[in-house]
Design an enzyme around this catalytic site. Structure first.
Site, PDB file in Angstrom:
ATOM      1  N   ARG A   1      -8.933 -21.749   9.072  1.00 28.91           N
ATOM      2  CA  ARG A   1     -10.201 -21.584   9.897  1.00 28.91           C
ATOM      3  C   ARG A   1     -10.242 -22.857  10.934  1.00 28.91           C
ATOM      4  O   ARG A   1     -10.441 -22.996  11.871  1.00 28.91           O
ATOM      5  CB  ARG A   1     -11.506 -21.462   9.162  1.00 28.91           C
ATOM      6  CG  ARG A   1     -11.721 -20.369   8.655  1.00 28.91           C
ATOM      7  CD  ARG A   1     -13.056 -19.761   8.148  1.00 28.91           C
ATOM      8  NE  ARG A   1     -13.318 -18.304   8.332  1.00 28.91           N
ATOM      9  CZ  ARG A   1     -14.088 -17.756   7.157  1.00 28.91           C
ATOM     10  NH1 ARG A   1     -14.679 -18.667   6.219  1.00 28.91           N
ATOM     11  NH2 ARG A   1     -14.463 -16.511   7.114  1.00 28.91           N
TER      12      ARG A   1
ATOM     13  N   LYS B   1     -18.887  -0.307  -0.244  1.00 28.57           N
ATOM     14  CA  LYS B   1     -20.374   0.360  -0.350  1.00 28.57           C
ATOM     15  C   LYS B   1     -20.812   1.096   1.113  1.00 28.57           C
ATOM     16  O   LYS B   1     -20.177   0.384   2.246  1.00 28.57           O
ATOM     17  CB  LYS B   1     -21.456  -0.563  -0.464  1.00 28.57           C
ATOM     18  CG  LYS B   1     -21.562  -1.261  -1.907  1.00 28.57           C
ATOM     19  CD  LYS B   1     -22.935  -1.591  -2.027  1.00 28.57           C
ATOM     20  CE  LYS B   1     -23.520  -2.581  -1.399  1.00 28.57           C
ATOM     21  NZ  LYS B   1     -24.507  -3.660  -1.816  1.00 28.57           N
TER      22      LYS B   1
ATOM     23  N   GLY C   1     -13.377  -8.723   5.961  1.00 26.94           N
ATOM     24  CA  GLY C   1     -12.686 -10.117   5.119  1.00 26.94           C
ATOM     25  C   GLY C   1     -11.681  -9.730   3.859  1.00 26.94           C
ATOM     26  O   GLY C   1     -10.652 -10.278   3.879  1.00 26.94           O
TER      27      GLY C   1
HETATM   28  P1  ADP Z   1     -14.072  -5.713   3.656  1.00 27.71           P
HETATM   29  O1  ADP Z   1     -14.468  -7.066   3.232  1.00 27.71           O
HETATM   30  O2  ADP Z   1     -12.605  -5.499   4.355  1.00 27.71           O
HETATM   31  O3  ADP Z   1     -15.100  -5.309   4.873  1.00 27.71           O
HETATM   32  P2  ADP Z   1     -15.514  -4.537   1.462  1.00 27.71           P
HETATM   33  O4  ADP Z   1     -16.009  -5.907   0.988  1.00 27.71           O
HETATM   34  O5  ADP Z   1     -16.490  -3.404   2.061  1.00 27.71           O
HETATM   35  O6  ADP Z   1     -14.384  -4.736   2.519  1.00 27.71           O
HETATM   36  O7  ADP Z   1     -14.553  -4.087   0.302  1.00 27.71           O
HETATM   37  C1  ADP Z   1     -13.977  -4.780  -0.405  1.00 27.71           C
HETATM   38  C2  ADP Z   1     -14.229  -4.306  -2.109  1.00 27.71           C
HETATM   39  O8  ADP Z   1     -14.312  -3.084  -2.223  1.00 27.71           O
HETATM   40  C3  ADP Z   1     -12.748  -5.084  -2.775  1.00 27.71           C
HETATM   41  O9  ADP Z   1     -13.481  -5.826  -3.763  1.00 27.71           O
HETATM   42  C4  ADP Z   1     -12.468  -3.733  -3.674  1.00 27.71           C
HETATM   43  O10 ADP Z   1     -12.273  -4.128  -4.951  1.00 27.71           O
HETATM   44  C5  ADP Z   1     -13.694  -2.884  -3.838  1.00 27.71           C
HETATM   45  N1  ADP Z   1     -13.264  -1.127  -3.894  1.00 27.71           N
HETATM   46  C6  ADP Z   1     -12.361  -0.536  -2.998  1.00 27.71           C
HETATM   47  N2  ADP Z   1     -12.168   0.611  -3.520  1.00 27.71           N
HETATM   48  C7  ADP Z   1     -12.919   0.655  -4.532  1.00 27.71           C
HETATM   49  C8  ADP Z   1     -13.084   1.593  -5.740  1.00 27.71           C
HETATM   50  N3  ADP Z   1     -12.632   2.915  -5.677  1.00 27.71           N
HETATM   51  N4  ADP Z   1     -14.001   1.334  -6.754  1.00 27.71           N
HETATM   52  C9  ADP Z   1     -14.573   0.050  -6.687  1.00 27.71           C
HETATM   53  N5  ADP Z   1     -14.453  -0.771  -5.972  1.00 27.71           N
HETATM   54  C10 ADP Z   1     -13.642  -0.687  -4.753  1.00 27.71           C
HETATM   55 MG    MG Z   2     -15.770  -7.985   1.909  1.00 30.12          MG
END
Ligand code: ADP
Ligand code: MG
Length: 394
Positions: free
Chosen positions: A35, A197, A348
């Protein structure tokens, strides 16, 4: 367009620069200085212009009170090393003493303030705190993309109170890259959503369902969508309160001719742990949970990505942090990297995944802002960008 520092005459100006130095600290040491490095082009540009620059940032969540574990002093030292210049670190954020030092900086000189979140006024967006910060310069520059969707004092308040305001070079690049997704993207436009989520991402699911030609949904959120189609998902994560919303999105996509792709096979286990026994299935058994997309699904998603003109990817396809459930995310990351279309990764964990797979060089843009990039792609004008645009039109 939003004004960047290149649009202003800032020769020898007194600048207050908001950056994102929210770096990970382990025992007071910076474990990843990405960063800080990302802010260097803007800081160097200001130095070349002879500006006197006061740099401010937040770090962690100290909750409005001083906390030595969240001090920006280590970041200031690292910046001094990277620039090979002397930098003044100010433990005070506001007040006569700081103003005095700011005024007496030499041309090209830099002062870094202590963590803005040591003051309760920052998160509260307090006007008096904004006013005190605004006294530290005449030109406001924001190069902290990851915070521009917030209404914190240093983001949304301070720029309204200074003589001029603009974004820095990093934010300029972010705006340009993300705008390409909004204004006449090359077709077909393929959106890939995953991650934990549905409720966190309702806005972006809706927005992509409106704009994409193909919408790919994987990761934990896909089980709410599969459930909405009446498919049994066993113990997989489902947000019951969002099933109806998922149904509506699927109906709308069908009516509009948007091609929705959901997982057709899965990596399942009885619990979420690194060394649990796993199976590949097309139907999820009642006592198991799906923790990654299966190989058939990777194949299906890869085909859709191969012909994409534009790709936006947010959210991993499975629990990629564990080797046993990382193949789906790796497969999709490869497909995004191989695609000839214009590709942007936001979020992230998705950005961390693509870095871990060493594919960063093969995508066109990796956004430095998780929530901010999603809000941007949803079509919201970020508060930090809006105030700067409004300054320009005055
Ligand atoms: P980003 O930071 O890219 O926006 P998120 O924070 O929404 O992504 O989601 C990332 C998390 O989702 C990771 O920690 C991953 O382990 C979890 N995850 C992805 N698929 C599953 C699943 N099938 N069951 C439980 N957790 C999941
Ligand atoms: Mg995330």
């Amino acid at each position: 367009m939003t004004a960047t520092i290149r649009d202003l005459d800032i020769k020898n100006a007194e600048v207050l620069l908001r950056v994102d130095f929210n770096v990970p600290l382990q025992n007071g040491e910076i474990s990843d200085d990405t960063r800080i490095r990302r802010a260097l082009p803007t800081i160097q540009y200001l130095q070349e212009q002879g500006c006197k620059t006061v740099i401010c940032s937040h770090l962690g969540r100290p909750g409005g009170a001083p906390d030595p574990k969240a001090s920006l002093e280590a970041a200031a030292s690292r910046l001094a090393e990277l620039l090979e210049t002397e930098i003044i670190f100010s433990p005070e954020i506001t007040g006569d003493g700081v103003e005095e030092v700011a005024r007496t900086l030499p041309n090209g000189g830099i002062m870094v303030l202590e963590n803005l979140r040591f003051h309760p006024g920052e998160k509260a967006g307090a006007l008096d705190f904004s006013g005190e910060l605004a006294r530290l310069g005449k030109v406001y520059v924001n190069d902290a993309f990851g915070t521009m969707h917030r209404k914190d004092a240093s983001i949304a308040g301070v720029p309204t109170l200074m003589e001029q305001a603009a974004v820095g070079l990093l934010v300029g690049i972010e705006i340009e890259a993300l705008t390409k997704l909004m204004d006449g993207p090359e077709r077909p436009f393929v959106g890939i959503l995953g991650g934990a989520k549905v409720s966190d991402k309702i806005g972006i699911v809706d927005a992509l369902a409106r704009r994409c030609d193909t919408l790919i949904i994987g990761g934990a959120m896909s089980y709410t969508f599969l459930q909405a189609q009446g498919i049994d998902v066993g113990q997989s994560r489902v947000e019951k309160g969002k099933i109806n919303h998922a149904k509506r999105i699927l109906e709308r996509c069908e009516a509009k001719g948007v091609n929705v792709l959901l997982p057709v096979d899965h990596i399942v286990a009885t619990e979420l742990s690194a060394d649990v026994e796993t199976d590949v299935v097309t139907e999820i058994p009642e006592d198991k949970m799906a923790l990654d997309i299966g190989p058939e699904t990777v194949h299906l998603f890869t085909e859709a990505l191969a012909s994409a003109g534009t790709i936006f990817w947010n959210g991993p396809m499975g629990v990629f942090e564990m080797e046993a459930f990382s193949a789906g995310t790796r497969g999709v990351a490869n497909a995004v990297a191989e695609s000839k279309g214009y590709s942007v990764v936001g979020g992230g964990d998705s950005a961390a995944a693509i870095q871990a797979f060493e594919l960063s060089e093969k995508v066109d843009h990796i956004s430095t802002g998780g929530g901010a990039s999603l809000a941007f792609v949803e079509g919201t004008t970020l508060p930090g960008i809006r105030v700067i645009n409004e300054r320009r039109s005055q």
